[in-house]
Write a protein that holds these residues in place. Sequence first.
Motif, PDB file in Angstrom:
ATOM      1  N   UNK A   1       0.833  -1.070  -0.004  1.00 32.23           N
ATOM      2  CA  UNK A   1      -0.017  -0.198   0.075  1.00 32.23           C
ATOM      3  C   UNK A   1       0.718   1.164   0.148  1.00 32.23           C
ATOM      4  N   UNK A   2       1.741   1.409  -0.882  1.00 36.76           N
ATOM      5  CA  UNK A   2       2.672   2.584  -0.941  1.00 36.76           C
ATOM      6  C   UNK A   2       3.620   2.573   0.089  1.00 36.76           C
ATOM      7  N   UNK A   3       3.776   1.875   1.028  1.00 41.01           N
ATOM      8  CA  UNK A   3       4.937   1.734   2.036  1.00 41.01           C
ATOM      9  C   UNK A   3       5.917   0.602   1.849  1.00 41.01           C
ATOM     10  N   UNK A   4       7.248   0.895   1.990  1.00 32.41           N
ATOM     11  CA  UNK A   4       8.239  -0.187   1.919  1.00 32.41           C
ATOM     12  C   UNK A   4       8.673  -0.116   3.559  1.00 32.41           C
ATOM     13  N   UNK A   5       8.571  -1.417   3.766  1.00 31.91           N
ATOM     14  CA  UNK A   5       9.111  -1.812   5.357  1.00 31.91           C
ATOM     15  C   UNK A   5       9.940  -2.571   5.361  1.00 31.91           C
ATOM     16  N   UNK A   6      10.817  -2.760   6.641  1.00 25.81           N
ATOM     17  CA  UNK A   6      11.781  -3.601   6.987  1.00 25.81           C
ATOM     18  C   UNK A   6      11.688  -3.773   8.647  1.00 25.81           C
ATOM     19  N   UNK A   7      11.474  -4.999   8.983  1.00 19.64           N
ATOM     20  CA  UNK A   7      11.250  -5.265  10.228  1.00 19.64           C
ATOM     21  C   UNK A   7      12.484  -6.424  10.748  1.00 19.64           C
ATOM     22  N   UNK A   8      12.818  -6.208  12.253  1.00 24.10           N
ATOM     23  CA  UNK A   8      13.714  -6.821  12.754  1.00 24.10           C
ATOM     24  C   UNK A   8      13.215  -7.500  14.022  1.00 24.10           C
ATOM     25  N   UNK A   9      13.127  -8.680  14.268  1.00 23.69           N
ATOM     26  CA  UNK A   9      12.551  -9.366  15.572  1.00 23.69           C
ATOM     27  C   UNK A   9      13.681  -9.854  16.178  1.00 23.69           C
ATOM     28  N   UNK A  10      14.122  -9.482  17.431  1.00 25.11           N
ATOM     29  CA  UNK A  10      15.189 -10.101  18.043  1.00 25.11           C
ATOM     30  C   UNK A  10      14.838 -10.730  19.236  1.00 25.11           C
ATOM     31  N   UNK A  11      15.506 -12.019  19.673  1.00 27.96           N
ATOM     32  CA  UNK A  11      15.163 -12.815  20.709  1.00 27.96           C
ATOM     33  C   UNK A  11      13.639 -13.146  20.862  1.00 27.96           C
ATOM     34  N   UNK A  12      12.986 -13.705  19.685  1.00 27.53           N
ATOM     35  CA  UNK A  12      11.974 -14.161  19.433  1.00 27.53           C
ATOM     36  C   UNK A  12      11.541 -15.516  20.282  1.00 27.53           C
ATOM     37  N   UNK A  13      10.538 -15.372  21.439  1.00 30.24           N
ATOM     38  CA  UNK A  13      10.297 -16.722  22.256  1.00 30.24           C
ATOM     39  C   UNK A  13       8.987 -17.137  22.083  1.00 30.24           C
ATOM     40  N   UNK A  14       8.555 -18.120  21.440  1.00 34.28           N
ATOM     41  CA  UNK A  14       7.143 -18.598  21.577  1.00 34.28           C
ATOM     42  C   UNK A  14       7.189 -19.817  22.319  1.00 34.28           C
ATOM     43  N   UNK A  15       5.866 -19.988  23.196  1.00 28.94           N
ATOM     44  CA  UNK A  15       5.583 -20.973  24.013  1.00 28.94           C
ATOM     45  C   UNK A  15       4.552 -21.395  23.672  1.00 28.94           C
ATOM     46  N   UNK A  16       4.320 -22.842  23.547  1.00 26.80           N
ATOM     47  CA  UNK A  16       3.096 -23.362  23.114  1.00 26.80           C
ATOM     48  C   UNK A  16       2.779 -24.775  23.858  1.00 26.80           C
ATOM     49  N   UNK A  17       1.747 -25.356  23.772  1.00 21.81           N
ATOM     50  CA  UNK A  17       1.313 -26.821  24.364  1.00 21.81           C
ATOM     51  C   UNK A  17       0.959 -27.540  22.869  1.00 21.81           C
TER      52      UNK A  17
END
Length: 795
Positions: free
Chosen positions: A73-89
Amino acid sequence: MTLSRFALYGLGLLLLCLLGVGIYCYQNLPSLAAQQAKRYLQAYGVQDLDFEGFEVSNNHFSSARLWLRGEQDGLAFEATLSSLEIDYDWRMLLTGQLQSVALSNLDIALEETTASKEPSATTVSIESLLPQPLIAQLPLQSLEIKKWSLEYRSPALPLIAATGNLLIEEQLRLQVKTAYLDSHIVAELWTVEQRQSLGAKIFLRDSETNIMELTAQLQRIAPDEWQWSLRTELEYGSTLAWLRRLALETELPLDIPAPENLILRGNSQFSAQIKHPDLLQISSATGQSMLEQFNANISVDSTITQLDYPAVIKGLAGDLDITLELDAGVAELLVATTELSGHLWTAQLSLPQDTLRWLRWDKTTPLRWQNSEQVKISLAGENEWSLQLRDNLLVLGGKDSQVRFEALDLDAAIYSGERLQLDTQISTSIKTRLRKQQLPQMELALRQQGSIEQSEFSILLDDTAQSVSMSLLGNADLNSGRGKYSLNARSLDLAYAASTALPLLQKFDLLQQSVDILSGTISFSSELKSRNFDVTTWQQQAKLNIQNLSGSYDEYRFEGMKLAANWSGIERWKTQRPVEFSMAKLDVGFDVVDIQARLDIPKSAPIAQPVVNIEQFSAGMFGGRVYLPQPRQWDFGAETNRLTLRAEKWQLADIVALQQDQDIRALGVLEGELPVTMTAGRIIIEKGYLRALPPGGSIRYIANEASQALAVSSPELGLALDLLSDFQYQVLSSEVDLDEKGNLLLGLSLSGKNPAQYEGRPINFNINLEQNLDPLLQSLRLSDKLVEKIEGRLQ
């Protein structure tokens, strides 16, 4: 046996294949997951995706770094996720649910690549924008981002950078921090236990000073209605300083003056209750259709301790409480009863410095505004608004000189359809005190209506004693200045009006002479046409009428003056018909009566130096009259003007009666001519003469002691005194000359007899008299200054 062995071998081979697939997936899980995630995220504009430090267990997933890049939608983006932790059963994972997601850092960079388009008309549900429905749909029980940062770049805006944190555990708590122009902005957003509500708080701080603090709460008050509750406090000094920095470092057209040019101290408290339906109609065309969806009650309580704006206002202070009510598109702004006071810079008044000094108004003068009733500003419909003031007081000036506008009422309405329409009414009582002298109270009424291109107006001004009235009616194009106007002014009691106006003119040094008006009426009317705002191009037809004016000018008294004039032009005059002037009596030391004059300006001439045709002039004096035998021209711009006056039937008895300290009686009738030249402000008479009409007359002069004493030493004077004791003359003539220095030369010739002297024989003798006329005229109140003043007033 063979069948069972075959089945065993087949099962082993299957397990071996599954083990191989498992080993392959385990070894290539990051790349396989990246490919699947990239395929899934392509719908959201993700073009590149990368992992680092990828770990998976039966109840935990972690990644040291996850990097995304794309455009949407007319926006250039760049994302960096650091130390991603996901807990699940794993059992909940089968239903698509996670227990928790945690990030130590989230860095997002956004850049606008194409200009945003105006949104089309749409319907927005407020409930759908709240975070609670979004939280309820999240496939996790908690989300925590310990630190996030955002950079937003746009060609139309400066760089926007912000940091903060986010926590979602049944409720939302979001914090945003940013710095702009060395100021800190902190925003907090949270949800409360009540499902249909949202709270927010915004701080703007400069070092340790609070510039602004805003709190907001949104909650549902009916099944289809929401209410915003807003409160904020504003400190003027720090806010103004911040706005100055904003104006200097950005291209925003704020135009905030420098600190030395604007001082504003005080504070405001703002509160608002805004209601609207859940479904809002949003369109690119903002205006009345948008306002009709809102109901609001907004109040602003302001305390101004100091407002200084050079060349305009100084030291303005007071409380100002404003309320805005909005109901279905109809807005009403109310200003509570209040009082503001300060000083106005006198340069705004456009008065001459001499006048300001006389008024004792220095660089500034006191100013006060007070409204005893609410000021009301209303917006009714998209194209109509109105302003209403009742019983206001506006005071300008101090104890010596002051102008008060009391009972000031104002009604104004604007209709902004295809053609802007205005309707304005103003009425007020004006009380003026100048140098501690009170003027009569004036009543002012103004009415204007129509469009900018065709506006009609009327101004009425009267004093409470009804001695003076003025009206100005007209219509004008306020864009071009083209219009027609009718001005009328009159005074039916000129004596009352002059009793205050004339002393005022003298104090203003606009009138140097002593003037007193005892009776009379005056009326003036003017028809004006304009093509533009340049007054020198305007056209005028004017009439002036003065009736039965009596009074005095310096030491000269006059009665029954009448004047009728009709002319065209403003700076250059041309009479439409001759000016008629008459005066019943003028006392200049002796009476001049029945003065009649008819004047004409046949050609357009500057009013300061006109060329006037004197068509007729006559006046009664010394029992006869003096008149102009033929029309003459008088040029006020010339150095020299000449005319000849003729004396007719002057009574010698009236002339000698002027010698009040002498015992002299004379009879006879005189006639003659007086060639008058006016040059350099002086009257000169060359070769004028007076002579007695047949059969002559008599002179009886009884010498006083001083004359008798002189006669003892002068036989000639003694002879003359003896003859004049009872002299019967048949011939009396006199040559008259008056030079530019005021020296009067009279060459008298007498022929007659004294019955008691020399046996009544005829005697002829000549007497030459020379005297400076200025002292004589002063004694008779005919000083040369009168001529100068009269000519100056005509100019």
